[in-house]
Scaffold this active site. Structure first.
Site, PDB file in Angstrom:
ATOM      1  N   CYS A 225       0.912  -1.290  -0.107  1.00  0.00           N
ATOM      2  CA  CYS A 225      -0.026  -0.126   0.150  1.00  0.00           C
ATOM      3  C   CYS A 225       0.998   1.188   0.038  1.00  0.00           C
ATOM      4  CB  CYS A 225      -0.669   0.034   1.159  1.00  0.00           C
ATOM      5  SG  CYS A 225      -1.730  -1.643   1.396  1.00  0.00           S
ATOM      6  N   ALA A 227       1.686   4.486  -1.929  1.00  0.00           N
ATOM      7  CA  ALA A 227       1.801   5.711  -2.134  1.00  0.00           C
ATOM      8  C   ALA A 227       1.329   6.505  -0.886  1.00  0.00           C
ATOM      9  CB  ALA A 227       0.765   6.253  -3.292  1.00  0.00           C
ATOM     10  N   PRO A 228       2.059   7.738  -0.631  1.00  0.00           N
ATOM     11  CA  PRO A 228       3.022   8.694  -1.675  1.00  0.00           C
ATOM     12  C   PRO A 228       4.447   8.198  -1.866  1.00  0.00           C
ATOM     13  CG  PRO A 228       2.508   9.758  -0.012  1.00  0.00           C
ATOM     14  CD  PRO A 228       1.689   8.432   0.477  1.00  0.00           C
ATOM     15  N   GLY A 229       4.555   7.056  -1.087  1.00  0.00           N
ATOM     16  CA  GLY A 229       5.890   6.348  -1.060  1.00  0.00           C
ATOM     17  C   GLY A 229       6.755   6.777   0.094  1.00  0.00           C
ATOM     18  N   LYS A 231       7.457   5.527   2.723  1.00  0.00           N
ATOM     19  CA  LYS A 231       8.424   4.488   3.450  1.00  0.00           C
ATOM     20  C   LYS A 231       9.005   3.361   2.292  1.00  0.00           C
ATOM     21  CE  LYS A 231       4.971   4.062   7.061  1.00  0.00           C
ATOM     22  NZ  LYS A 231       4.095   5.063   6.443  1.00  0.00           N
ATOM     23  N   ASP A 274      -4.708  -3.763  -7.124  1.00  0.00           N
ATOM     24  CA  ASP A 274      -5.622  -4.005  -5.767  1.00  0.00           C
ATOM     25  C   ASP A 274      -4.858  -4.944  -4.831  1.00  0.00           C
ATOM     26  OD1 ASP A 274      -7.314  -4.277  -3.625  1.00  0.00           O
ATOM     27  OD2 ASP A 274      -9.289  -4.362  -5.036  1.00  0.00           O
ATOM     28  N   ASP A 293       1.406  -1.216   4.803  1.00  0.00           N
ATOM     29  CA  ASP A 293       1.141  -0.056   5.726  1.00  0.00           C
ATOM     30  C   ASP A 293      -0.362   0.185   5.081  1.00  0.00           C
ATOM     31  OD1 ASP A 293       1.331   2.266   6.757  1.00  0.00           O
ATOM     32  OD2 ASP A 293       2.374   3.298   5.444  1.00  0.00           O
ATOM     33  N   CYS A 346      -1.423   3.963  10.780  1.00  0.00           N
ATOM     34  CA  CYS A 346      -1.515   5.379  11.526  1.00  0.00           C
ATOM     35  C   CYS A 346      -2.724   5.243  12.294  1.00  0.00           C
ATOM     36  CB  CYS A 346      -1.128   6.340  10.776  1.00  0.00           C
ATOM     37  SG  CYS A 346      -2.357   6.580   9.248  1.00  0.00           S
TER      38      CYS A 346
HETATM   39  C1  LIG Z   1      -1.499   4.539   4.678  1.00  0.00           C
HETATM   40  S1  LIG Z   1      -1.325   4.925   3.125  1.00  0.00           S
HETATM   41  C2  LIG Z   1       0.362   4.305   2.613  1.00  0.00           C
HETATM   42  C3  LIG Z   1       1.194   5.303   2.869  1.00  0.00           C
HETATM   43  C4  LIG Z   1       2.604   4.966   2.297  1.00  0.00           C
HETATM   44  N1  LIG Z   1       2.950   3.597   2.721  1.00  0.00           N
HETATM   45  C5  LIG Z   1       3.721   5.806   2.799  1.00  0.00           C
HETATM   46  O1  LIG Z   1       4.466   5.742   3.713  1.00  0.00           O
HETATM   47  O2  LIG Z   1       3.955   6.832   1.861  1.00  0.00           O
HETATM   48  C6  LIG Z   1      -2.443   3.814   2.584  1.00  0.00           C
HETATM   49  C7  LIG Z   1      -2.183   3.526   1.067  1.00  0.00           C
HETATM   50  O3  LIG Z   1      -3.030   2.365   0.297  1.00  0.00           O
HETATM   51  C8  LIG Z   1      -3.665   2.551  -0.539  1.00  0.00           C
HETATM   52  N2  LIG Z   1      -4.674   1.410  -0.721  1.00  0.00           N
HETATM   53  C9  LIG Z   1      -6.115   1.632   0.042  1.00  0.00           C
HETATM   54  N3  LIG Z   1      -6.540   0.371  -0.612  1.00  0.00           N
HETATM   55  C10 LIG Z   1      -5.829  -0.514  -1.192  1.00  0.00           C
HETATM   56  C11 LIG Z   1      -5.820  -1.576  -1.840  1.00  0.00           C
HETATM   57  N4  LIG Z   1      -6.934  -2.308  -1.696  1.00  0.00           N
HETATM   58  N5  LIG Z   1      -4.472  -1.990  -2.652  1.00  0.00           N
HETATM   59  C12 LIG Z   1      -3.655  -1.270  -2.809  1.00  0.00           C
HETATM   60  N6  LIG Z   1      -3.458   0.014  -2.225  1.00  0.00           N
HETATM   61  C13 LIG Z   1      -4.461   0.388  -1.372  1.00  0.00           C
HETATM   62  C14 LIG Z   1      -4.145   3.854  -0.446  1.00  0.00           C
HETATM   63  O4  LIG Z   1      -4.414   4.569  -1.757  1.00  0.00           O
HETATM   64  C15 LIG Z   1      -3.039   4.655   0.401  1.00  0.00           C
HETATM   65  O5  LIG Z   1      -2.171   5.198  -0.676  1.00  0.00           O
END
Ligand SMILES: C[S@@+](CC[C@H](N)C(=O)[O-])C[C@H]1O[C@@H](n2cnc3c(N)ncnc32)[C@H](O)[C@@H]1O
Length: 415
Positions: A225, A227-229, A231, A274, A293, A346
């Site tokens: 998961c 974005a925005p990247g 981690k 997904d 994440d 978070c």
């Molecule tokens: C907590 S944020 C991640 C933050 C990122 N790891 C960082 O450190 O910048 C969760 C991310 O998961 C994405 N997301 C939500 N549901 C998802 C899914 N089913 N599959 C993949 N990504 C998903 C969201 O769009 C969001 O960008």
């Protein structure tokens, strides 16, 4: 001038007012309803907002009272609502006359005093009965600005010296060497070396994820998961010679990740997909380490995103926890025997955190906890929690799992 046509000072004030009203909305609304003879109509939401802004400024900022009142009345007229000018004037003057008494009276109710919706206070009380006030207060503080020094490009000492030369005062973090806190947040354009990829903006607690995942050279790593990247990039900064795959559901958010990788000069395989349905994009190759994440309530980062208090509802938790578990189950399939999965949110709600680990462990007999043997935060049934404000960081949960290697499993079964 910034893109919105405001100069830096006006932009900072606008941000302060918007975030401040969102942060204190529940208290300001309670106050306003005691000051108004009758509630404003829906079509006068602009006047309602104007009054909330003015009350916020009177309570929290150093703007002289007369300036706040004059400006609010002038704006009311500019909105074409001449009829409301006297009322706006009377409401604000009424507050100024008995500021202390009025605040004491509305603060008798916790919703106003802590400016959180009731459901959120109730859930926090259920999960953190001994720390609830500390969490609520931390959620209402203005967040600090933390940087992450890109140690693959510059040493922390050299970068700290550059900040020093720009008169930007900093503090170090007790656990994360590359995390530097600015004593006063600045516009990112003023941070030296930002465009050149020497540094990123990222909360210090979020930076613990890369430490806990502890990737090694040559490993296949999956960030599910991504974005925005923040981690993804941090992990790559600690070991560029890994094979990193980053998956993200939203194409527009993936673009932000791409820009961050470009700015930092890093590389990852990017998949818009997904995480709950890996068959659509997974090539079947297993991973040594996986970071989940997960999308969550964001209840640990309310100080950074005060709109969460207004936008989230208790009902959202059901669908969020379903998605979290489905992502975990998919991640588990893609993990090599002997591999490590780090689950991060978070959030401070147990149902999104250790309960999810509990569920996964009962569904997957080859999952064992790889304990986070540290003394920071709170040890949960599984994993550890840092609460908002701990070490001046955001609230995050971390749990680490290891997949039993095949021979361990065989021994366990035959032995
Ligand atoms: C907590 S944020 C991640 C933050 C990122 N790891 C960082 O450190 O910048 C969760 C991310 O998961 C994405 N997301 C939500 N549901 C998802 C899914 N089913 N599959 C993949 N990504 C998903 C969201 O769009 C969001 O960008």
């Amino acid at each position: 001038m910034t893109d919105d046509g405001l100069d830096a000072r006006d932009r900072a004030l606008a941000m302060e007012l918007v975030n401040g009203v969102l942060r204190w909305r529940f208290r300001l609304e309670a106050l306003l309803s005691t000051l108004l003879r009758k509630p404003l109509r829906k079509k006068d939401a602009d006047i309602q907002l104007l009054l909330l802004l003015a009350l916020y400024e009177l309570i929290e900022l150093r703007t002289p009272d007369y300036a706040v009142v004059n400006e609010a009345v002038a704006l009311t007229r500019r909105a074409g609502k001449q009829w409301a000018a006297a009322m706006v004037n009377a409401v604000l003057r009424g507050f100024i006359r008995d500021r202390q008494g009025l605040l004491e009276s509305v603060d008798r109710d916790d919703v106003a005093r802590f400016s959180h919706p009731r459901w959120l206070i109730d859930l926090l009380t259920r999960d953190w009965p001994d720390s609830v006030e500390r969490i609520l207060e931390a959620n209402n503080r203005r967040p600090p600005m933390w940087l992450r020094v890109n140690r693959s490009r510059v040493s922390v000492e050299d970068f700290a010296a550059r900040l020093n030369a720009e008169q930007i005062a900093i503090q170090r973090h007790p656990l994360v060497d590359e995390a530097l806190k600015l004593e006063k947040p600045v516009d990112v354009g003023r941070v030296p070396g930002f465009d050149a990829g020497l540094v990123s903006v990222q909360d210090a607690t979020a930076q613990l994820a890369a430490q806990l995942l502890a990737v090694r050279s040559g490993e296949r790593v999956l960030d599910l998961c991504a974005a925005p990247g923040g981690k993804t990039c941090h992990i790559l900064e600690t070991a560029a010679d890994i094979d990193m795959t980053a998956v993200e559901l939203e194409a527009s958010r993936m673009q932000m990740l791409e820009q961050n990788l470009d700015r930092l000069g890093l590389h990852a395989r990017l998949i818009v997909g997904d995480a709950t349905g890996a068959d659509a994009w997974w090539d079947g190759g297993l991973f040594d380490r996986i970071l989940v994440d997960a999308p969550c309530s964001a209840s640990g980062v309310i100080r950074r995103h005060p709109d969460i208090k207004s936008l989230r509802q208790a009902d959202d938790l059901k669908s969020l926890t379903d998605v979290q578990q489905r992502i975990l189950v998919q991640a588990w399939r893609m993990l090599k025997p002997g591999g490590t999965l780090l689950y991060v949110t978070c959030s401070v709600f147990k149902q999104e955190n250790d309960r999810q680990i509990e569920r996964l462990m009962s569904a997957c007999p080859d999952a064992t906890e790889s304990a986070i043997d540290e003394d920071w935060g709170v040890a949960c049934q599984h994993g550890r929690q840092l609460l908002p404000g701990d070490m001046d960081g955001d609230g995050f949960f971390f749990a680490r799992l290891q997949k039993q290697a095949t021979q361990d499993r065989d021994t366990a079964i035959t032995g």
